[in-house]
Design a protein around this motif. Structure first.
Motif, short mmCIF file in Angstrom:
data_model
loop_
_atom_site.label_atom_id
_atom_site.label_comp_id
_atom_site.label_asym_id
_atom_site.label_seq_id
_atom_site.Cartn_x
_atom_site.Cartn_y
_atom_site.Cartn_z
N PRO A 386 22.31 -17.58 -1.95
CA PRO A 386 22.28 -17.72 -0.49
C PRO A 386 22.55 -19.16 -0.05
O PRO A 386 21.95 -20.09 -0.59
CB PRO A 386 20.84 -17.32 -0.12
CG PRO A 386 20.29 -16.64 -1.30
CD PRO A 386 21.06 -17.08 -2.50
N SER A 387 23.48 -19.30 0.92
CA SER A 387 23.86 -20.67 1.28
C SER A 387 22.73 -21.41 1.98
O SER A 387 22.70 -22.64 2.03
CB SER A 387 25.11 -20.66 2.15
OG SER A 387 24.88 -19.87 3.28
N ALA A 388 21.75 -20.63 2.51
CA ALA A 388 20.60 -21.29 3.13
C ALA A 388 19.88 -22.17 2.12
O ALA A 388 19.09 -23.04 2.48
CB ALA A 388 19.66 -20.24 3.68
N GLY A 389 20.20 -21.96 0.85
CA GLY A 389 19.59 -22.76 -0.21
C GLY A 389 19.88 -24.25 -0.09
O GLY A 389 19.16 -25.06 -0.66
N ILE A 390 20.90 -24.62 0.69
CA ILE A 390 21.16 -26.08 0.77
C ILE A 390 20.02 -26.80 1.48
O ILE A 390 19.90 -28.01 1.38
CB ILE A 390 22.52 -26.46 1.41
CG1 ILE A 390 22.63 -25.97 2.83
CG2 ILE A 390 23.69 -26.07 0.57
CD1 ILE A 390 23.74 -26.71 3.57
N ALA A 391 19.16 -26.02 2.19
CA ALA A 391 17.97 -26.65 2.78
C ALA A 391 17.16 -27.36 1.70
O ALA A 391 16.49 -28.35 1.95
CB ALA A 391 17.11 -25.58 3.44
N LEU A 392 17.25 -26.83 0.48
CA LEU A 392 16.45 -27.38 -0.61
C LEU A 392 16.93 -28.75 -1.06
O LEU A 392 16.20 -29.48 -1.73
CB LEU A 392 16.47 -26.42 -1.81
CG LEU A 392 16.00 -25.00 -1.52
CD1 LEU A 392 16.25 -24.10 -2.71
CD2 LEU A 392 14.53 -25.02 -1.18
N VAL A 393 18.16 -29.11 -0.75
CA VAL A 393 18.66 -30.40 -1.24
C VAL A 393 18.93 -31.42 -0.13
O VAL A 393 19.24 -32.57 -0.39
CB VAL A 393 19.95 -30.24 -2.09
CG1 VAL A 393 19.67 -29.49 -3.37
CG2 VAL A 393 21.06 -29.56 -1.32
N TRP A 394 18.77 -30.99 1.14
CA TRP A 394 19.11 -31.92 2.23
C TRP A 394 18.30 -33.21 2.23
O TRP A 394 18.82 -34.28 2.54
CB TRP A 394 18.96 -31.24 3.60
CG TRP A 394 20.27 -30.75 4.14
CD1 TRP A 394 20.64 -29.45 4.30
CD2 TRP A 394 21.40 -31.54 4.55
NE1 TRP A 394 21.93 -29.39 4.78
CE2 TRP A 394 22.42 -30.65 4.95
CE3 TRP A 394 21.66 -32.90 4.62
CZ2 TRP A 394 23.66 -31.06 5.40
CZ3 TRP A 394 22.89 -33.32 5.07
CH2 TRP A 394 23.87 -32.41 5.45
#
Ligand code: ASP
Length: 448
Positions: A386-394
């Motif tokens: 899931p692209s929402a996963g980039i929240a994890l690296v912001w």
């Protein structure tokens, strides 16, 4: 010459003072003073670099291509350049994948931290998804189509279209090679003169680099602390192992892989090479933009490394736009890290898919801050995470962007020196060519 007169030392001093000031200002709540009075110093420097980027690419690339003797020289240099860019980006990706699979940084993030990260960076996720949506819906050959503009003035008026400017400049250069010399000469004279002018202007801009870097870093530190929620440090701490994995990969690229190429394929010593490229690395670190750093990259490659103008003007503008080893490495680590945190297992084929996608994504990513993270959305969706996963690296994006941009620029200069050496076009001994403040000040006074 005293050490403090050397440009890279002055930039380092600007950087350290900016860091110190940023930490102080964040603690003392000087956010608005900093954005009113300190940040503009960095913005003016950055704007000047961006202002000069398009004329620099156009003039230097036209002159560079037109001064090659024939089209076969151009295709030979082009082949070496593309080959090396592809090779180094693939090495970076393999290093990233090996590290993230071995160290497994995703295992250290707790369920609670994951939820907090997802809530905190929800708006950034939506923004990146929107930006990436247009990139995702395009056919496989769309990047090639995008490279060819229908109106050159449109491309030249937008710094994010640098690849189009590169294309037009190569096209004009080839045209000048194809027409009789006496007919090409008047136009070539104009571009040569523009090229000289731009080179001088870059030297003048570099005069303010230490102050500009101070402003950029001070503002970055203060706004990270001010814009982000109070628990940013806690979140950053939770991402520490992931960030260390990316940093280790970038470290291996810069401190091991590039030096091997420099040692094997150029007459330069590794120490000389790093002293030569340091100003460009520092500006890349401060601006997080290899596009904005391009004028400095070209300056150090020609003046400090002794790369001939023809090679530098062909290899470096191309590299700034398509060669992003640091970005590719970061994307491979981030993609697998996010999958690990979300508990999604990635098969070997999916990981190989990341290599292919990240090579394309690093070519397609604009040479501007955070472009690599936006393109990460495309990679995640393609591998079923899931692209929402980039929240994890912001939370860790900005510092990692600074480092990967410095890596990107280092990779470009390495390839420029290897290509130049292979063409017998690496000439000036490093110590004679070292860029100093005296050169820059002399240029500013008009006396250099
Ligand atoms: N900031 C990077 C660059 O300009 C691109 C990225 O990785 O975001 O090279």
């Amino acid at each position: 010459m005293s050490w403090y007169k050397k440009l890279h030392w002055q930039i380092i001093i600007g950087l350290v003072l900016g860091l110190g000031y940023g930490v102080l200002a964040a603690g003392a709540g000087w956010g608005s003073f900093t954005s009113d009075w300190i940040a503009p110093l960095g913005t003016v420097f950055l704007n000047l670099l961006k202002l000069i980027a398009v004329p620099l690419i156009l003039a230097s690339l036209v002159v560079g291509v037109a001064s090659l003797r024939d089209l076969s020289t151009l295709s030979r240099i082009g082949g070496k350049t593309f080959g090396l860019y592809l090779l180094t980006t693939t090495i970076a990706l393999v290093i990233g994948l090996v590290l993230v699979n071995t160290l497994q940084p995703g295992r250290t993030v707790s369920e609670d931290t994951r939820t907090r990260l997802e809530q905190t960076y929800q708006d950034k996720v939506e923004m990146s998804e929107d930006m990436a949506a247009s990139a995702k819906d395009r056919g496989p050959l769309q990047p090639v189509v995008d490279m060819v503009p229908t109106n050159f003035f449109d491309s030249a008026s937008d710094n994010s279209n640098m690849l189009q400017v590169v294309f037009v400049a190569i096209f004009i250069g080839i045209g000048l090679l194809l027409i009789p010399r006496e007919e090409a000469q008047p136009l070539l004279d104009v571009f040569e003169s523009l090229n000289e002018l731009v080179i001088r202007l870059v030297e003048v801009i570099m005069w303010m680099a230490p102050v500009g870097v101070f402003g950029l870093i001070a503002d970055a530190i203060t706004s990270i602390a001010t814009d982000s929620p109070g628990d940013i440090l806690g979140l950053l701490g939770a991402l520490g192992f992931y960030a260390m994995t990316v940093v280790a990969g970038l470290g291996i690229m810069v401190c091991a892989v590039y030096p091997v190429f420099v040692t094997l394929f150029t007459p330069l010593s590794v120490g000389c090479y790093f002293r030569a490229v340091l100003p460009a690395q520092l500006v890349a670190f401060s601006t997080s933009s290899s596009g904005a750093t391009l004028p400095v990259t070209m300056e150090v490659a020609e003046k400090n490394l002794g790369v001939s103008e023809e090679v530098a003007s062909f290899v470096l503008p191309l590299g700034a736009t398509i060669n992003m080893d640091g970005t590719a490495l970061y994307q491979s680590v981030a993609a697998v890290f996010i999958a690990q945190v979300l508990g999604i297992g990635l098969a070997v084929t999916q990981q190989l898919n990341i290599v292919l996608l990240a090579v394309l994504a690093s070519v397609g990513a604009a040479a501007v801050p955070s472009a690599g993270t936006v393109m990460l959305v495309v990679i995640l969706e393609s591998i079923g995470v899931p692209s929402a996963g980039i929240a994890l690296v912001w939370a860790a994006d900005r510092p990692l962007d600074m480092l990967r941009t410095a890596n990107n620029v280092t990779g470009d200069t390495m390839v420029a020196s290897v290509v130049a050496a292979s063409e017998g076009a690496l000439t000036v001994p490093i110590d004679e060519g070292q860029l100093t403040m005296a050169d820059v000040q002399g240029a500013a006074d008009g006396s250099a």
